[in-house]
Design an enzyme around this catalytic site. Structure first.
Site, mmCIF file in Angstrom:
data_model
loop_
_atom_site.group_PDB
_atom_site.id
_atom_site.type_symbol
_atom_site.label_atom_id
_atom_site.label_comp_id
_atom_site.label_asym_id
_atom_site.label_seq_id
_atom_site.Cartn_x
_atom_site.Cartn_y
_atom_site.Cartn_z
ATOM 1 N N ASP A 284 0.870 -1.174 0.000
ATOM 2 C CA ASP A 284 0.000 0.000 0.000
ATOM 3 C C ASP A 284 0.910 1.228 0.000
ATOM 4 O OD1 ASP A 284 -2.112 1.775 0.057
ATOM 5 O OD2 ASP A 284 -3.243 0.655 1.550
HETATM 6 O O1 LIG Z 1 -0.845 10.196 -0.262
HETATM 7 N N1 LIG Z 1 -1.598 9.770 -1.156
HETATM 8 O O2 LIG Z 1 -1.700 10.405 -2.214
HETATM 9 C C1 LIG Z 1 -2.332 8.587 -0.939
HETATM 10 C C2 LIG Z 1 -3.318 8.210 -1.830
HETATM 11 C C3 LIG Z 1 -4.047 7.053 -1.593
HETATM 12 C C4 LIG Z 1 -3.773 6.303 -0.493
HETATM 13 O O3 LIG Z 1 -4.534 5.178 -0.232
HETATM 14 C C5 LIG Z 1 -4.104 3.960 -0.518
HETATM 15 O O4 LIG Z 1 -3.863 3.833 -1.904
HETATM 16 C C6 LIG Z 1 -4.676 2.826 -2.455
HETATM 17 C C7 LIG Z 1 -3.888 2.162 -3.513
HETATM 18 O O5 LIG Z 1 -4.641 1.267 -4.234
HETATM 19 C C8 LIG Z 1 -5.057 1.966 -1.302
HETATM 20 O O6 LIG Z 1 -6.258 1.247 -1.452
HETATM 21 C C9 LIG Z 1 -5.194 2.958 -0.220
HETATM 22 O O7 LIG Z 1 -5.102 2.378 1.048
HETATM 23 C C10 LIG Z 1 -2.806 6.686 0.387
HETATM 24 C C11 LIG Z 1 -2.067 7.824 0.176
#
Ligand SMILES: O=[N+]([O-])c1ccc(O[C@@H]2O[C@@H](CO)[C@H](O)[C@H]2O)cc1
Length: 781
Positions: A284
């Site tokens: 993740d």
């Molecule tokens: O910092 N960001 O831009 C960011 C974006 C999305 C994020 O969530 C995660 O990213 C997704 C990837 O599929 C997972 O399902 C989720 O837990 C976590 C961090």
């Protein structure tokens, strides 16, 4: 914390990669990777053999630069497609014209309510078709980080909306159907796209009482792990041959999952046979960083990166591997063969997607913009919403009888919902038809008032138009509930009540004494008991996040153009539930500070049970009586089973005769629940073991549903996580309030169907030893 800035930067880069490497004129043309008759493994190995160690490490992140000197283009691994091609780093919607939108289906929590696996495959096939068309225009990657398949354990979870619900059998069956549609079957020559089952494992909480997803350590017993948290992932890996997995932010029994060799190697690859080296694990986003901080599991950043790589996390979402693996390598924390293994997995997977192959040899290279948002996909998005909407209360007012002189008040924040109908992880929809839009297409007078925005505020300034609309109308429809302002990624709910402002308005509207319908929208269930008990409220429907044509689907059900047949995929608990159990308590069974979780174990009275859902007609059912009171010998059941995984062997196919005794044609979902006294105590109240949706059962006629029970569905999980077939008394029931039932017994000695690989005896975290297989915060120093 995650490197939000770093990830935000990633959102802006990596959009414009070449479609695929040039195997005709490029530097790789004579390399085995361009030889379509070699095996994917040989092709990928030949490619990665050309990389230097620096080039290998450079390509371990979600934004991979490729290797320019080899003519290997950059590749963006992070594309999303939860319920349609979705905005994400790898997906680039055009600002107008071609490729500026894609079909937007209902959120999975609503799709789950259809209990129709063929529908799920059809939806996923459209998603993968549109994804391929976008890829051919160089606007997405070929792998998608979907589905989210963590079972919805606690009603507060802000991301439960992304899942098909709370039941592990249902999720396993749903995800199998979904992956079939996304990937194009179990092992096609060319995969349509690669799907990614996430978040492995035990991730189902954003933030609660000082715990947050990046540092939380989920304490899960082996029994609960195998019985509840893992079945959908087993279905992904073992039964559906999914191309990718995502490890999660949380730790599991002391070990951050992306550094957990037990989960990633012993369980996933060895026990479930996910071993063909064309499959990879991605972290993740920035979860590898979290192994260092805030998990504090590894003492240095380099150690965190090496721990994850060694455990089997092949790709890091973010830049942590690219930043810290060079020093980790210099410190001897991992071998070059380990990073080579990860890259071979990634590129074998791209080979299986046809990335290096001539376009004319691949079926999906011909897909274009004309394959996106077709009439058929529009119809499917509508159909999916229709099949899923759940009728929870009806005093006979529904279906509404509307004539040209009928006036309808449409009130509430969801009445004119547009983007809200998509929930989260959405893309640009071709259109978003709100309930208001749909009502305006009817030949009636519509009086609209938004009333309160969102969950409402204490001022009543906006209420005057509401009373005006209600005064002028024959019928009142209140469209409210919750939305992503209270349930979302990073945000669990702090209440499972209707907001006070909405409930106040509903109560006052009910006093008009007019026919009144309440639409309960949003992914999470809210305690609707005040609506159920109010005799002046005629009907209640749950509409979830219904996608691009949700408003039309709702209005067609309200007016009887379509008959409702969806079933709740999650328990609707009374509001006090969340004060009875800490969100961090992962136990399913009732215990101290835990009334039990899900319909199987909850020992209170649900407002609406899992599986609830009314029709505009009545059904009766009967199960073929030849099964009744039958005794089955466990030894003959197991000796007749020739499957490599014994839980898959058929036990019996129960024919269920379903009769429509009313006057309206309707679909009917036959839910098969098993109950009885067998296996370890306590016994669950009941367990879903199979389901089948019957379509358009005509008044006075019968259709047959076949409930296929396997040995797996009869089995129970012991305290060590073993799957065992036990002697005892069994009953199969059809529906939540049983319409039909058959009793049978199993006799003989218990038989092991699946011996569970035990976790290492002690899991260490900075000198503190955690022991798995218990309930609660039990630390041994
Ligand atoms: O910092 N960001 O831009 C960011 C974006 C999305 C994020 O969530 C995660 O990213 C997704 C990837 O599929 C997972 O399902 C989720 O837990 C976590 C961090």
């Amino acid at each position: 914390m995650t490197g939000l800035l770093g990830l935000a930067t990633l959102l802006l880069v990596g959009k414009a990669a070449a479609l695929s490497p040039d195997c005709v004129n490029g530097p790789l043309r004579n390399n085995t990777v361009c030889n379509t008759s070699a095996t994917p493994l040989d092709r990928a190995t030949a490619l990665i053999d050309l990389f230097t160690i620096a080039e290998k490490i450079n390509n371990t992140g979600s934004t991979s630069p490729g290797v320019p000197r080899l003519g290997l283009p950059p590749y963006q691994w992070w594309s999303e497609a939860l319920h349609g091609v979705a905005s994400s780093p790898g997906v680039n919607f055009s600002s107008s014209g071609n490729y500026s939108y894609a079909t937007s289906f209902p959120q999975p929590i609503l799709l789950g309510a259809a209990f129709d696996d063929a529908l799920i495959t059809a939806v996923a096939t459209v998603v993968s078709t549109e994804a391929r068309a976008f890829n051919n225009a160089n606007r997405t990657g070929l792998d998608f980080w979907t589905p989210n398949i963590n079972p919805w354990r606690d009603p507060r979870w802000g991301r439960g909306q992304e899942t098909p619900g709370e039941d592990p059998y249902h999720l396993s069956s749903y995800v199998h159907a979904l992956i079939d549609g996304l990937q194009g079957g179990y092992d096609p020559k060319y995969k349509r796209v690669v799907a990614t089952c996430k978040h492995f494992a035990g991730y189902d909480m954003e933030t609660w009482n000082g715990n947050f997803r990046y540092q939380w350590d989920a304490q899960i017993s082996s029994q609960d792990l195998v019985e509840y948290y893992l079945p959908p992932f087993q279905s992904c890996a073992r039964d559906s041959n999914v191309g990718a997995f995502m490890c999660s932010y949380n730790a599991f029994n002391g070990v951050p999952t992306c550094a957990d060799e037990y989960l990633l190697q012993t369980v996933l690859r060895e026990h479930w046979g996910w071993t063909n080296e064309q499959q990879w694990v991605v972290s993740d986003c920035d979860a590898v960083q979290n192994i260092f901080m805030p998990h504090d599991y590894a003492s240095t950043r380099e150690q965190a990166a090496a721990d994850a790589l060694n455990a089997g996390t092949d790709i890091n979402c973010g830049t942590y591997y690219q930043n810290h693996l060079p020093a980790a390598f210099a410190q001897g924390l991992f071998n070059e063969s380990t990073v080579t293994r990860s890259l071979v997995r990634q590129y074998s997977s791209l080979i299986r997607l046809g990335y290096f192959d001539p376009p004319e040899e691949q079926p999906y290279r011909a897909l274009t913009w004309s394959d996106v948002d077709t009439a058929a996909s529009q119809q499917l998005a509508y159909q999916a919403a229709v099949e899923s909407i759940v009728l929870l209360k009806n005093d006979g007012t529904l279906p509404l009888s509307v004539k040209s002189n009928t006036s309808i008040a449409l009130i509430g924040d969801w009445a004119n919902a547009t983007k809200q109908m998509q929930g989260n992880y959405f893309g640009v929809a071709p259109y978003l038809h709100s309930p208001l839009y749909a009502a305006q297409q009817l030949n009636v007078t519509v009086n609209y008032a938004q009333g309160i925005g969102g969950q409402g505020d204490p001022t009543t300034n906006n209420w005057l138009p509401v009373w005006d609309a209600a005064d002028k109308s024959d019928i009142i429809i209140f469209a409210g509930g919750i939305d992503n302002s209270v349930e979302s990624e990073g945000m669990d709910r702090v209440s499972i009540n209707w907001s006070g402002a909405q409930l106040d308005m509903i109560g006052q509207l009910a006093q008009y004494g007019k026919p009144m319908v309440v639409l309960q929208m949003g992914g999470g269930q809210i305690d609707s008991s005040p609506i159920v008990s109010n005799p002046n409220i005629s009907a209640l429907l749950w509409g979830g996040y219904p996608g691009q044509d949700g408003g039309v689907a709702i209005m067609d059900i309200l007016t009887g153009k379509k008959a409702s047949a969806g079933r709740l995929p999650a328990t609707q608990y009374p509001s006090e539930y969340i004060r009875q159990v800490p969100m961090t308590n992962m136990s399913l069974r009732p215990g101290p500070n835990n009334p039990g979780r899900t319909y199987k174990w909850y020992n209170g009275t649900a407002v609406f049970e899992f599986g609830s859902g009314m029709h505009y007609t009545n059904f009766s059912a009967s199960i073929n009586s030849t099964y009744n009171s039958k005794n089955f010998s466990i030894s003959s059941l197991t000796s007749n089973c020739n499957e490599s995984y014994m839980d898959r062997c058929t036990f019996q196919n129960f024919a269920v005769d379903v009769h429509n005794t009313g006057s309206v044609a309707s679909d009917y979902v036959a839910l098969g629940f098993l109950t009885g006294s067998f296996g370890p105590q306590p016994y669950p109240k009941k367990s879903l073991v199979n389901y089948q949706r019957l379509f358009n059962v005509k008044p006075g006629s019968s259709e047959t549903a076949t409930l296929n029970l396997t040995l797996g569905s009869l089995s129970r999980i012991d305290e060590m996580g073993n799957r065992v077939l036990y002697p005892g008394e069994y009953a199969l029931m059809v529906d939540t309030t049983p319409l039909a039932m058959v009793n049978f017994t199993l006799s003989g000695q218990p038989a092991m169907l699946d011996k569970w690989p035990q976790p290492p005896p002690a899991r260490t975290q900075n000198g503190t030893y955690y022991v798995s297989g218990f309930d609660g915060e039990q630390l041994l120093n």
